[in-house]
Design a protein around this motif. Structure first.
Motif, PDB file in Angstrom:
ATOM      1  N   HIS A   1       0.104   9.493  -5.931  1.00  0.00           N
ATOM      2  CA  HIS A   1      -1.111  10.302  -5.769  1.00  0.00           C
ATOM      3  C   HIS A   1      -2.337   9.392  -5.635  1.00  0.00           C
ATOM      4  N   ASP A   2      -2.317   8.285  -6.360  1.00  0.00           N
ATOM      5  CA  ASP A   2      -3.388   7.297  -6.265  1.00  0.00           C
ATOM      6  C   ASP A   2      -3.211   6.502  -4.961  1.00  0.00           C
ATOM      7  N   PHE A   3      -4.278   6.397  -4.186  1.00  0.00           N
ATOM      8  CA  PHE A   3      -4.224   5.733  -2.882  1.00  0.00           C
ATOM      9  C   PHE A   3      -3.674   4.308  -2.985  1.00  0.00           C
ATOM     10  N   LYS A   4      -4.116   3.557  -3.979  1.00  0.00           N
ATOM     11  CA  LYS A   4      -3.658   2.159  -4.114  1.00  0.00           C
ATOM     12  C   LYS A   4      -2.163   2.086  -4.370  1.00  0.00           C
ATOM     13  N   CYS A   5      -1.648   3.004  -5.128  1.00  0.00           N
ATOM     14  CA  CYS A   5      -0.203   3.044  -5.369  1.00  0.00           C
ATOM     15  C   CYS A   5       0.542   3.440  -4.094  1.00  0.00           C
ATOM     16  N   GLY A   6       0.006   4.384  -3.352  1.00  0.00           N
ATOM     17  CA  GLY A   6       0.610   4.774  -2.077  1.00  0.00           C
ATOM     18  C   GLY A   6       0.636   3.631  -1.081  1.00  0.00           C
ATOM     19  N   ARG A   7      -0.394   2.791  -1.100  1.00  0.00           N
ATOM     20  CA  ARG A   7      -0.443   1.637  -0.186  1.00  0.00           C
ATOM     21  C   ARG A   7       0.665   0.638  -0.489  1.00  0.00           C
ATOM     22  N   LEU A   8       1.174   0.614  -1.711  1.00  0.00           N
ATOM     23  CA  LEU A   8       2.303  -0.266  -2.029  1.00  0.00           C
ATOM     24  C   LEU A   8       3.544   0.140  -1.238  1.00  0.00           C
TER      25      LEU A   8
ATOM     26  N   PHE B   1      14.042  -5.762   9.858  1.00  0.00           N
ATOM     27  CA  PHE B   1      15.039  -4.763   9.475  1.00  0.00           C
ATOM     28  C   PHE B   1      14.785  -3.394  10.085  1.00  0.00           C
ATOM     29  N   ALA B   2      13.535  -3.110  10.419  1.00  0.00           N
ATOM     30  CA  ALA B   2      13.210  -1.775  10.933  1.00  0.00           C
ATOM     31  C   ALA B   2      11.921  -1.832  11.732  1.00  0.00           C
ATOM     32  N   THR B   3      11.819  -0.944  12.695  1.00  0.00           N
ATOM     33  CA  THR B   3      10.566  -0.700  13.405  1.00  0.00           C
ATOM     34  C   THR B   3      10.090   0.675  12.976  1.00  0.00           C
ATOM     35  N   SER B   4       8.924   0.727  12.377  1.00  0.00           N
ATOM     36  CA  SER B   4       8.371   2.007  11.923  1.00  0.00           C
ATOM     37  C   SER B   4       7.818   2.777  13.115  1.00  0.00           C
ATOM     38  N   LEU B   5       8.224   4.028  13.232  1.00  0.00           N
ATOM     39  CA  LEU B   5       7.723   4.898  14.290  1.00  0.00           C
ATOM     40  C   LEU B   5       6.714   5.901  13.730  1.00  0.00           C
ATOM     41  N   ALA B   6       6.964   6.370  12.512  1.00  0.00           N
ATOM     42  CA  ALA B   6       6.044   7.284  11.831  1.00  0.00           C
ATOM     43  C   ALA B   6       6.411   7.289  10.358  1.00  0.00           C
ATOM     44  N   TRP B   7       5.429   7.568   9.516  1.00  0.00           N
ATOM     45  CA  TRP B   7       5.680   7.669   8.088  1.00  0.00           C
ATOM     46  C   TRP B   7       4.561   8.465   7.421  1.00  0.00           C
ATOM     47  N   VAL B   8       4.894   9.009   6.258  1.00  0.00           N
ATOM     48  CA  VAL B   8       3.908   9.618   5.380  1.00  0.00           C
ATOM     49  C   VAL B   8       4.340   9.317   3.949  1.00  0.00           C
ATOM     50  N   VAL B   9       3.378   8.954   3.125  1.00  0.00           N
ATOM     51  CA  VAL B   9       3.621   8.742   1.704  1.00  0.00           C
ATOM     52  C   VAL B   9       2.979   9.911   0.962  1.00  0.00           C
ATOM     53  N   MET B  10       3.808  10.730   0.396  1.00  0.00           N
ATOM     54  CA  MET B  10       3.358  11.880  -0.382  1.00  0.00           C
ATOM     55  C   MET B  10       3.270  11.456  -1.848  1.00  0.00           C
ATOM     56  N   PRO B  11       2.635  12.253  -2.705  1.00  0.00           N
ATOM     57  CA  PRO B  11       2.517  11.854  -4.107  1.00  0.00           C
ATOM     58  C   PRO B  11       3.857  11.564  -4.789  1.00  0.00           C
ATOM     59  N   ASP B  12       4.925  12.264  -4.389  1.00  0.00           N
ATOM     60  CA  ASP B  12       6.207  12.093  -5.079  1.00  0.00           C
ATOM     61  C   ASP B  12       7.395  11.755  -4.169  1.00  0.00           C
ATOM     62  N   HIS B  13       7.132  11.413  -2.928  1.00  0.00           N
ATOM     63  CA  HIS B  13       8.209  11.017  -2.019  1.00  0.00           C
ATOM     64  C   HIS B  13       7.615  10.407  -0.751  1.00  0.00           C
TER      65      HIS B  13
ATOM     66  N   LYS C   1      13.098   0.361  -1.625  1.00  0.00           N
ATOM     67  CA  LYS C   1      12.853   1.061  -2.879  1.00  0.00           C
ATOM     68  C   LYS C   1      12.668   0.079  -4.038  1.00  0.00           C
ATOM     69  N   SER C   2      13.448  -0.990  -4.056  1.00  0.00           N
ATOM     70  CA  SER C   2      13.310  -1.997  -5.103  1.00  0.00           C
ATOM     71  C   SER C   2      11.958  -2.687  -5.039  1.00  0.00           C
ATOM     72  N   ARG C   3      11.559  -3.077  -3.842  1.00  0.00           N
ATOM     73  CA  ARG C   3      10.261  -3.739  -3.649  1.00  0.00           C
ATOM     74  C   ARG C   3       9.121  -2.840  -4.134  1.00  0.00           C
ATOM     75  N   ILE C   4       9.192  -1.568  -3.792  1.00  0.00           N
ATOM     76  CA  ILE C   4       8.161  -0.627  -4.216  1.00  0.00           C
ATOM     77  C   ILE C   4       8.168  -0.485  -5.736  1.00  0.00           C
ATOM     78  N   ALA C   5       9.344  -0.333  -6.337  1.00  0.00           N
ATOM     79  CA  ALA C   5       9.431  -0.150  -7.791  1.00  0.00           C
ATOM     80  C   ALA C   5       8.859  -1.349  -8.539  1.00  0.00           C
ATOM     81  N   VAL C   6       9.218  -2.547  -8.116  1.00  0.00           N
ATOM     82  CA  VAL C   6       8.735  -3.754  -8.795  1.00  0.00           C
ATOM     83  C   VAL C   6       7.216  -3.875  -8.672  1.00  0.00           C
ATOM     84  N   THR C   7       6.696  -3.720  -7.458  1.00  0.00           N
ATOM     85  CA  THR C   7       5.247  -3.894  -7.274  1.00  0.00           C
ATOM     86  C   THR C   7       4.457  -2.761  -7.938  1.00  0.00           C
ATOM     87  N   LEU C   8       4.973  -1.533  -7.878  1.00  0.00           N
ATOM     88  CA  LEU C   8       4.286  -0.413  -8.521  1.00  0.00           C
ATOM     89  C   LEU C   8       4.258  -0.591 -10.034  1.00  0.00           C
ATOM     90  N   ASN C   9       5.419  -0.903 -10.625  1.00  0.00           N
ATOM     91  CA  ASN C   9       5.473  -1.080 -12.072  1.00  0.00           C
ATOM     92  C   ASN C   9       4.522  -2.189 -12.526  1.00  0.00           C
TER      93      ASN C   9
END
Length: 152
Positions: free
Chosen positions: A36-43, A56-68, A88-96
């Motif tokens: 929900h916090d913008f800075k956390c979503g940017r992670l 590993f991937a080419t992003s075509l579109a994405w959205v970061v919602m508060p819970d997914h 998911k691991s990278r996000i969890a480590v940096t967010l925590n």
């Protein structure tokens, strides 16, 4: 909980193919609104960009919602389970680390859907970026800060 009894079967048919386009979704544990916090979503966005830099991937579109998140990608040089585990691991480590918390961030697994060649990718991208509107977070996509699509 009969719907969970056979959840392991959903993974049996999973298939990864380099060059294939996939719509990926991962959900925060207990649907906690950690992004929900913008800075956390940017992670999350940073993790998507790292996956791109790593090839590993080419992003075509994405959205970061508060819970997914929803992430439309073209898979490159890896398998879906590897891409999602690393992301998911990278996000969890940096967010925590960023918010001083411990413990798991994500529900187990993720949802993937291979996009057929005949499907309209722009329509899929529009569906993704309109997610905040359907959730009642904003009245127009441009008002939500955590999305992008190569066509827009």
């Amino acid at each position: 909980m009969p719907e969970l009894k056979h959840a392991h079967r959903l993974r049996n048919g999973r298939y990864s193919e380099s060059g294939q386009i996939y719509l990926l979704t991962a959900v925060v544990l207990n649907r906690a609104p950690l992004f929900h916090d913008f800075k956390c979503g940017r992670l999350v966005v940073d993790a998507f960009r790292t996956a791109e830099r790593e090839g590993f991937a080419t992003s075509l579109a994405w959205v970061v919602m508060p819970d997914h998140f929803h992430w439309l990608i073209e898979l490159q040089n890896t398998q879906l389970p590897t891409l999602m585990a690393r992301t998911k691991s990278r996000i969890a480590v940096t967010l925590n680390r960023a918010i001083g918390r411990q413990g798991p961030v994500w529900q187990h697994g993720y949802h993937d859907r291979g996009i057929r060649k005949e499907e309209d990718l722009q329509a899929v991208a529009r569906y993704i970026v309109r997610n905040p509107i359907r959730a009642g977070l904003v009245s127009k996509a441009g008002d939500y800060p955590l999305w992008d699509a190569i066509w827009l």
